[in-house]
Design a protein around this motif. Sequence first.
Motif, PDB file in Angstrom:
ATOM      1  N   UNK A 168       0.854  -1.195   0.000  1.00 26.99           N
ATOM      2  CA  UNK A 168       0.000   0.000   0.000  1.00 26.99           C
ATOM      3  C   UNK A 168       0.880   1.232   0.000  1.00 26.99           C
ATOM      4  N   UNK A 169       0.411   2.262  -0.688  1.00 26.31           N
ATOM      5  CA  UNK A 169       1.153   3.523  -0.732  1.00 26.31           C
ATOM      6  C   UNK A 169       0.218   4.691  -0.475  1.00 26.31           C
ATOM      7  N   UNK A 170       0.750   5.728   0.188  1.00 26.09           N
ATOM      8  CA  UNK A 170      -0.032   6.914   0.535  1.00 26.09           C
ATOM      9  C   UNK A 170       0.803   8.157   0.282  1.00 26.09           C
ATOM     10  N   UNK A 180       4.139   7.503   2.274  1.00 23.96           N
ATOM     11  CA  UNK A 180       4.254   6.353   3.168  1.00 23.96           C
ATOM     12  C   UNK A 180       4.012   5.085   2.374  1.00 23.96           C
ATOM     13  N   UNK A 181       4.887   4.118   2.516  1.00 26.46           N
ATOM     14  CA  UNK A 181       4.683   2.825   1.884  1.00 26.46           C
ATOM     15  C   UNK A 181       4.631   1.750   2.963  1.00 26.46           C
ATOM     16  N   UNK A 205       9.403  13.436   1.709  1.00 28.13           N
ATOM     17  CA  UNK A 205       9.980  12.525   2.698  1.00 28.13           C
ATOM     18  C   UNK A 205       9.293  11.174   2.538  1.00 28.13           C
ATOM     19  N   UNK A 206      10.027  10.095   2.797  1.00 24.85           N
ATOM     20  CA  UNK A 206       9.502   8.749   2.593  1.00 24.85           C
ATOM     21  C   UNK A 206       9.496   7.989   3.917  1.00 24.85           C
ATOM     22  N   UNK A 207       8.339   7.465   4.272  1.00 26.07           N
ATOM     23  CA  UNK A 207       8.177   6.654   5.481  1.00 26.07           C
ATOM     24  C   UNK A 207       7.928   5.214   5.041  1.00 26.07           C
ATOM     25  N   UNK A 243       2.501  11.962  13.073  1.00 32.63           N
ATOM     26  CA  UNK A 243       1.240  12.613  12.687  1.00 32.63           C
ATOM     27  C   UNK A 243       0.707  12.065  11.374  1.00 32.63           C
ATOM     28  N   UNK A 244       1.544  11.405  10.602  1.00 30.01           N
ATOM     29  CA  UNK A 244       1.115  10.748   9.371  1.00 30.01           C
ATOM     30  C   UNK A 244       0.856   9.269   9.613  1.00 30.01           C
TER      31      UNK A 244
END
Length: 282
Positions: A168-170, A180-181, A205-207, A243-244
């Motif tokens: 899943x990706x957001x 976010x992945x 930024x990548x989470x 927060x994400x």
Amino acid sequence: MHKRNNKPSRLLNLALTHRLHKAPRFVQSFAIEQVFNDTARRCKGSSALIVIYKTGLTTRLMQRIAKNTAQPATVFLNQANIKKNRCPIRWFNHSHEISRCGHGTLAAALFLKKWQGFSPNTFYTNTGEVFKIRIHQRALQLQLATIDSTEVQTEVLLQQAIPTSIVQSYKTAKINGYSTVMINSDQPLKTLAINTAQLQYYPNAVIVLQQRQTANQTTQWHFRYFAPYYGVDEDSATGSAISIIAPIIKQYTEQTHGQLFQDSVFGATINYRLKDNSVIIS
């Protein structure tokens, strides 16, 4: 849990005495404050250099100070505002001014609580974003607004940079936001080799988020945070990312509180609670 060091690093001392010339008369005090460390899990968390300055320290000098320290973030607070309920705050890494920095804000509050006996109950940024400080059982907590993410198709660049199955990706925004992945892998996230060189060209930024089951079937959430585009290959401990992450976890499991484990080299343990449209972390 939280360690303070009032002595400047050697690099900072050199910067103040040899490179910045006029900076010493602007700086009132500085110290290093550590957050999100966890002795039981051998997590070192992260630290920030807190600089209390008098009127006159320019943005250029702030960046030069931050560039010459060993800290992942340098926090600047004006002496004229630190005893007010609302206090402006600025953060810098080695190359950029940072737009959001949860760990730096909590570190600043902890330092002020020790240095002057209390912390402002609100810090705010140049863009008007608010970071609130709460006290729970005599411990300081940081409260910040959640940021909604939209489910999107996984981008090719992220698939290439993250060598595992992405389920899943957001995204919070197309650029200058957070992507976010969620991965599906039995491999410990800490050992996953992320290609940060590719992420240098990715303007978010990548989470990387992973759900894992412990031996006793307890669910744990682990994450890592990368922002090469903004001058940080990988962050050691990232309060603002919660927060994400917290709203995404709630969407999947209805979980609204618990611990999050940041699997950076140093590691961090972050306690959180989701409440309405905000998240509280410590």
